[in-house]
Write an enzyme that holds these catalytic residues in place. Structure first.
Site, PDB file in Angstrom:
ATOM      1  N   HIS A  37       0.828  -1.205   0.000  1.00  0.00           N
ATOM      2  CA  HIS A  37       0.000   0.000   0.000  1.00  0.00           C
ATOM      3  C   HIS A  37       0.867   1.261   0.000  1.00  0.00           C
ATOM      4  CE1 HIS A  37      -2.911  -2.802   2.151  1.00  0.00           C
ATOM      5  NE2 HIS A  37      -3.616  -2.394   1.116  1.00  0.00           N
ATOM      6  N   GLN A 148       0.108  -4.534  -8.857  1.00  0.00           N
ATOM      7  CA  GLN A 148       0.214  -5.681  -9.748  1.00  0.00           C
ATOM      8  C   GLN A 148      -0.140  -6.990  -9.043  1.00  0.00           C
ATOM      9  OE1 GLN A 148       0.700  -6.003 -12.979  1.00  0.00           O
ATOM     10  NE2 GLN A 148       0.878  -8.245 -12.971  1.00  0.00           N
ATOM     11  N   LYS A 149      -0.036  -7.040  -7.713  1.00  0.00           N
ATOM     12  CA  LYS A 149      -0.392  -8.285  -7.018  1.00  0.00           C
ATOM     13  C   LYS A 149      -1.818  -8.695  -7.339  1.00  0.00           C
ATOM     14  CE  LYS A 149      -1.549  -8.823  -2.656  1.00  0.00           C
ATOM     15  NZ  LYS A 149      -2.695  -9.785  -2.683  1.00  0.00           N
ATOM     16  N   ASP A 150      -2.708  -7.703  -7.393  1.00  0.00           N
ATOM     17  CA  ASP A 150      -4.090  -7.956  -7.797  1.00  0.00           C
ATOM     18  C   ASP A 150      -4.213  -7.698  -9.295  1.00  0.00           C
ATOM     19  OD1 ASP A 150      -5.338  -8.477  -5.121  1.00  0.00           O
ATOM     20  OD2 ASP A 150      -4.572  -6.470  -4.750  1.00  0.00           O
ATOM     21  N   GLN A 153      -7.683  -7.661 -10.945  1.00  0.00           N
ATOM     22  CA  GLN A 153      -8.388  -6.433 -10.586  1.00  0.00           C
ATOM     23  C   GLN A 153      -7.914  -5.254 -11.421  1.00  0.00           C
ATOM     24  OE1 GLN A 153      -9.236  -4.958  -6.350  1.00  0.00           O
ATOM     25  NE2 GLN A 153      -7.358  -3.869  -6.849  1.00  0.00           N
ATOM     26  N   MET A 184       3.374  -9.157  -0.215  1.00  0.00           N
ATOM     27  CA  MET A 184       2.736  -8.501   0.920  1.00  0.00           C
ATOM     28  C   MET A 184       1.218  -8.471   0.729  1.00  0.00           C
ATOM     29  SD  MET A 184       5.224  -5.355   1.989  1.00  0.00           S
ATOM     30  CE  MET A 184       6.877  -5.675   2.599  1.00  0.00           C
ATOM     31  N   SER A 186      -2.584  -7.888   3.337  1.00  0.00           N
ATOM     32  CA  SER A 186      -3.187  -7.706   4.656  1.00  0.00           C
ATOM     33  C   SER A 186      -3.599  -9.043   5.257  1.00  0.00           C
ATOM     34  CB  SER A 186      -4.403  -6.781   4.557  1.00  0.00           C
ATOM     35  OG  SER A 186      -4.026  -5.505   4.074  1.00  0.00           O
ATOM     36  N   ARG A 187      -3.884 -10.007   4.413  1.00  0.00           N
ATOM     37  CA  ARG A 187      -4.334 -11.318   4.908  1.00  0.00           C
ATOM     38  C   ARG A 187      -3.183 -12.205   5.381  1.00  0.00           C
ATOM     39  NH1 ARG A 187      -8.395 -10.429   0.698  1.00  0.00           N
ATOM     40  NH2 ARG A 187     -10.477 -10.580   1.632  1.00  0.00           N
TER      41      ARG A 187
END
Length: 282
Positions: A37, A148-150, A153, A184, A186-187
């Site tokens: 983030h 880019q991780k998502d 999306q 990285m 949040s989960r």
């Protein structure tokens, strides 16, 4: 740094910046900030005059048996991290502010939302595109930054922006990883000690796949087999999917070409982790 809880007050504040010709950057988040983030905020800071971070755990993108209630939240921690990063505005609405009753209108990107994560989470991307479209209308940013991780999306958001003629530049920032390679998220805090140790197998598998493609292997099935073989070495890993897809259509490919990426979703216990790697760059 200013914090706004209502759409009206935020719009009034941003109208002032527009009148004096300032560019506005938006970073949409659900909070519980990590290095990923913060990197998005850095990109927005570099490319815009005014950085707005939205912090909203969006209920419409969670399925009935997902982790909406236990999703990590810590506003004071997030506020401090955002301020240290040079964010100008946090938009922190409640559910009633974003979804006043009755609420009947949703935004949905066909086709792209039904594959990969959308296959097992059928309402997820409808919730994502709806909340992002609302944020775009509320903030009216010049740029918006996603990670880019998502990857799915980000691709869906780009398509929505194109289809609905939003005058917004979408920036996709690189994946930020822990020192041992885990993307990285949040989960990640849900993971037990043993699950956390084993979860690094995801990045190891994707890294080996990337190296194999660079060595000349272009058969998608061979790369998928390699990723599956490595991830299955982790006894706690339960693979949901491994896909080798085109970076614009999200369709499966047979031969790896520029823009093709590998995407995976893997459970460790009850925690679902996603990751991806671009196998052959443009």
């Amino acid at each position: 740094m200013k914090i706004f809880r209502t759409i009206k007050n935020l719009r009034n504040e941003l109208a002032h910046f527009r009148r004096v010709g300032k560019t506005i950057g938006l970073v949409p988040t659900m909070g519980y900030f990590h290095g990923g983030h913060l990197s998005l905020m850095d990109v927005a800071r570099k490319d815009s005059d005014v950085v707005v971070v939205s912090l909203f755990v969006n209920p419409t993108q969670f399925g009935p048996n997902e982790d909406l209630e236990r999703y990590p939240r810590d506003f004071e921690r997030d506020r401090q991290l955002a301020e240290e990063r040079g964010v100008d505005i946090i938009f922190y609405p409640d559910v009633k502010e974003m979804y006043p009753e009755p609420f009947y209108t949703y935004v949905y990107t066909e086709k792209l939302s039904k594959v990969l994560c959308g296959a097992s989470r059928p309402i997820h991307f409808r919730g994502v595109t709806t909340i992002v479209a609302k944020l775009f209308n509320i903030v009216q940013p010049d740029i918006a930054v996603f990670g880019q991780k998502d990857a799915q999306q980000a691709i869906i958001i780009k398509q929505m922006v194109k289809d609905l003629n939003f005058p917004i530049k979408i920036i996709v920032a690189p994946i930020i990883r822990e020192k041992d390679g885990l993307a990285m998220s949040s989960r990640n805090k849900y993971l037990s000690f043993e699950e956390r140790e084993q979860a690094v197998v995801i990045n190891r598998a994707l890294t080996e796949a990337y190296k194999k493609v660079q060595s000349g292997v272009k058969n998608a099935k061979d790369i998928e087999y390699l990723i599956r073989k490595i991830i299955n070495e982790a006894t706690l890993a339960k693979i949901e999917y491994i896909k080798i897809v085109d970076d614009s259509t999200l369709e499966n490919v047979e031969s790896i070409e520029a823009g093709t990426f590998a995407a995976v979703a893997v459970f460790f216990g009850k925690t679902r982790l996603i990751d991806n790697v671009i196998l052959l760059k443009e």
